[in-house]
Scaffold this motif. Structure first.
Motif, PDB file in Angstrom:
ATOM      1  N   PRO A  47      -0.298  16.895   0.756  1.00 50.92           N
ATOM      2  CA  PRO A  47       1.142  16.490   1.120  1.00 50.92           C
ATOM      3  C   PRO A  47       1.340  16.409   3.317  1.00 50.92           C
ATOM      4  O   PRO A  47       2.283  15.341   3.310  1.00 50.92           O
ATOM      5  N   GLU A  48      -0.234  16.720   4.347  1.00 49.61           N
ATOM      6  CA  GLU A  48       0.463  16.817   5.038  1.00 49.61           C
ATOM      7  C   GLU A  48      -0.387  15.191   5.553  1.00 49.61           C
ATOM      8  O   GLU A  48       0.140  14.209   6.305  1.00 49.61           O
ATOM      9  N   ARG A  49      -1.918  14.768   4.376  1.00 54.49           N
ATOM     10  CA  ARG A  49      -1.857  13.601   4.987  1.00 54.49           C
ATOM     11  C   ARG A  49      -1.147  12.528   4.256  1.00 54.49           C
ATOM     12  O   ARG A  49      -1.202  11.411   5.030  1.00 54.49           O
ATOM     13  N   LEU A  50      -0.261  12.706   2.883  1.00 56.02           N
ATOM     14  CA  LEU A  50       0.732  11.868   2.577  1.00 56.02           C
ATOM     15  C   LEU A  50       1.048  11.697   3.914  1.00 56.02           C
ATOM     16  O   LEU A  50       1.708   9.865   3.513  1.00 56.02           O
ATOM     17  N   GLU A  51       2.045  12.585   4.752  1.00 55.84           N
ATOM     18  CA  GLU A  51       3.514  12.746   5.294  1.00 55.84           C
ATOM     19  C   GLU A  51       2.204  11.228   6.075  1.00 55.84           C
ATOM     20  O   GLU A  51       3.285  11.033   6.905  1.00 55.84           O
ATOM     21  N   GLU A  52       1.334  12.023   6.807  1.00 53.17           N
ATOM     22  CA  GLU A  52       0.877  11.601   7.984  1.00 53.17           C
ATOM     23  C   GLU A  52       0.576   9.551   7.909  1.00 53.17           C
ATOM     24  O   GLU A  52       0.843   8.883   8.606  1.00 53.17           O
ATOM     25  N   ALA A  53       0.603   9.505   6.280  1.00 55.64           N
ATOM     26  CA  ALA A  53      -0.125   8.462   5.844  1.00 55.64           C
ATOM     27  C   ALA A  53       1.300   7.259   6.007  1.00 55.64           C
ATOM     28  O   ALA A  53       0.988   6.190   6.547  1.00 55.64           O
ATOM     29  N   ARG A  54       2.435   7.901   5.126  1.00 56.10           N
ATOM     30  CA  ARG A  54       3.662   7.367   5.586  1.00 56.10           C
ATOM     31  C   ARG A  54       3.495   6.639   6.108  1.00 56.10           C
ATOM     32  O   ARG A  54       4.300   5.896   6.590  1.00 56.10           O
ATOM     33  N   ARG A  55       3.932   7.648   8.301  1.00 56.89           N
ATOM     34  CA  ARG A  55       4.546   7.322   9.000  1.00 56.89           C
ATOM     35  C   ARG A  55       3.383   6.098   9.192  1.00 56.89           C
ATOM     36  O   ARG A  55       3.902   5.649  10.024  1.00 56.89           O
ATOM     37  N   ARG A  56       2.467   6.602   9.162  1.00 60.28           N
ATOM     38  CA  ARG A  56       1.303   4.996   9.722  1.00 60.28           C
ATOM     39  C   ARG A  56       1.611   4.056   9.412  1.00 60.28           C
ATOM     40  O   ARG A  56       1.835   3.122   9.963  1.00 60.28           O
ATOM     41  N   LEU A  57       2.122   4.158   7.717  1.00 55.71           N
ATOM     42  CA  LEU A  57       2.307   2.336   7.547  1.00 55.71           C
ATOM     43  C   LEU A  57       3.543   2.336   7.998  1.00 55.71           C
ATOM     44  O   LEU A  57       4.158   0.658   7.863  1.00 55.71           O
ATOM     45  N   ALA A  58       4.751   3.436   8.372  1.00 55.24           N
ATOM     46  CA  ALA A  58       6.102   3.015   8.167  1.00 55.24           C
ATOM     47  C   ALA A  58       5.795   2.226  10.048  1.00 55.24           C
ATOM     48  O   ALA A  58       6.361   0.986  10.641  1.00 55.24           O
ATOM     49  N   TRP A  88       0.572  -1.298   0.430  1.00 57.35           N
ATOM     50  CA  TRP A  88       0.249  -0.096  -0.163  1.00 57.35           C
ATOM     51  C   TRP A  88       1.021   1.052  -0.332  1.00 57.35           C
ATOM     52  O   TRP A  88       1.718   1.307   0.607  1.00 57.35           O
ATOM     53  N   GLU A  89       0.465   2.082  -0.810  1.00 56.33           N
ATOM     54  CA  GLU A  89       1.140   3.156  -0.498  1.00 56.33           C
ATOM     55  C   GLU A  89       0.829   4.906   0.155  1.00 56.33           C
ATOM     56  O   GLU A  89      -0.697   4.450   0.558  1.00 56.33           O
ATOM     57  N   PRO A  90       0.834   5.213   0.184  1.00 51.91           N
ATOM     58  CA  PRO A  90       0.593   6.269   0.893  1.00 51.91           C
ATOM     59  C   PRO A  90      -1.043   6.980   0.668  1.00 51.91           C
ATOM     60  O   PRO A  90      -1.713   7.107   1.381  1.00 51.91           O
ATOM     61  N   GLU A  91      -0.076   7.056  -0.539  1.00 55.31           N
ATOM     62  CA  GLU A  91      -1.830   8.074  -0.788  1.00 55.31           C
ATOM     63  C   GLU A  91      -3.426   6.929  -0.976  1.00 55.31           C
ATOM     64  O   GLU A  91      -4.401   7.216  -0.996  1.00 55.31           O
ATOM     65  N   ASP A  92      -2.971   5.596  -1.356  1.00 52.00           N
ATOM     66  CA  ASP A  92      -3.939   4.635  -0.979  1.00 52.00           C
ATOM     67  C   ASP A  92      -4.233   4.744   0.118  1.00 52.00           C
ATOM     68  O   ASP A  92      -5.725   4.241  -0.090  1.00 52.00           O
ATOM     69  N   LEU A  93      -3.736   4.763   1.144  1.00 52.46           N
ATOM     70  CA  LEU A  93      -4.081   5.082   2.412  1.00 52.46           C
ATOM     71  C   LEU A  93      -5.070   6.298   2.846  1.00 52.46           C
ATOM     72  O   LEU A  93      -6.000   5.676   3.642  1.00 52.46           O
ATOM     73  N   VAL A  94      -4.387   7.448   2.561  1.00 57.33           N
ATOM     74  CA  VAL A  94      -5.494   9.022   2.723  1.00 57.33           C
ATOM     75  C   VAL A  94      -6.615   8.361   1.715  1.00 57.33           C
ATOM     76  O   VAL A  94      -7.537   8.545   2.472  1.00 57.33           O
ATOM     77  N   ILE A  95      -6.538   7.689   0.598  1.00 54.34           N
ATOM     78  CA  ILE A  95      -7.792   7.384  -0.271  1.00 54.34           C
ATOM     79  C   ILE A  95      -9.055   6.589   0.441  1.00 54.34           C
ATOM     80  O   ILE A  95     -10.197   6.784   0.443  1.00 54.34           O
ATOM     81  N   SER A  96      -8.579   5.915   1.111  1.00 51.29           N
ATOM     82  CA  SER A  96      -9.116   4.986   1.779  1.00 51.29           C
ATOM     83  C   SER A  96      -9.899   5.255   3.008  1.00 51.29           C
ATOM     84  O   SER A  96     -11.075   4.683   3.094  1.00 51.29           O
ATOM     85  N   GLU A  97      -9.288   6.489   3.212  1.00 47.57           N
ATOM     86  CA  GLU A  97     -10.431   7.023   4.414  1.00 47.57           C
ATOM     87  C   GLU A  97     -11.500   8.245   4.068  1.00 47.57           C
ATOM     88  O   GLU A  97     -11.971   9.076   4.387  1.00 47.57           O
ATOM     89  N   GLY A  98     -11.200   8.533   3.085  1.00 47.48           N
ATOM     90  CA  GLY A  98     -12.596   9.168   2.151  1.00 47.48           C
ATOM     91  C   GLY A  98     -11.697  10.731   1.699  1.00 47.48           C
ATOM     92  O   GLY A  98     -12.435  11.662   1.983  1.00 47.48           O
ATOM     93  N   ASP A 153      -8.317  13.825   0.597  1.00 46.18           N
ATOM     94  CA  ASP A 153      -8.138  14.632  -0.403  1.00 46.18           C
ATOM     95  C   ASP A 153      -6.476  14.174  -0.253  1.00 46.18           C
ATOM     96  O   ASP A 153      -6.094  14.342   1.307  1.00 46.18           O
ATOM     97  N   PRO A 154      -5.417  13.517  -0.779  1.00 43.89           N
ATOM     98  CA  PRO A 154      -3.939  13.232  -0.734  1.00 43.89           C
ATOM     99  C   PRO A 154      -3.111  14.506  -0.433  1.00 43.89           C
ATOM    100  O   PRO A 154      -3.054  14.902  -2.007  1.00 43.89           O
TER     101      PRO A 154
END
Length: 60
Positions: free
Chosen positions: A37-48, A22-32, A34-35
């Protein structure tokens, strides 16, 4: 004669979709959301930090 018990166990395991990468963008979009930059960074941290469980909690 081959033992297919491991194969049968795999077939019975429910698939959540978290088995795939899963990519960070996938995670953000799955939550409904918009991707941004801030949400993508948070998603990167959560996935890691959380790995597949991050997507399991947010994907329907």
């Amino acid at each position: 004669m081959t033992d297919n018990s491991a194969e049968r166990r795999r077939e019975k395991q429910p698939r959540t979709g978290a088995e795939q990468p899963w990519e960070p963008e996938d995670l953000v979009i799955s939550e409904g959301k918009d991707p941004t930059p801030e949400r993508l960074e948070e998603a990167r941290r959560r996935l890691a930090d959380e790995g597949p469980s991050a997507i399991e909690r947010s994907a329907p």
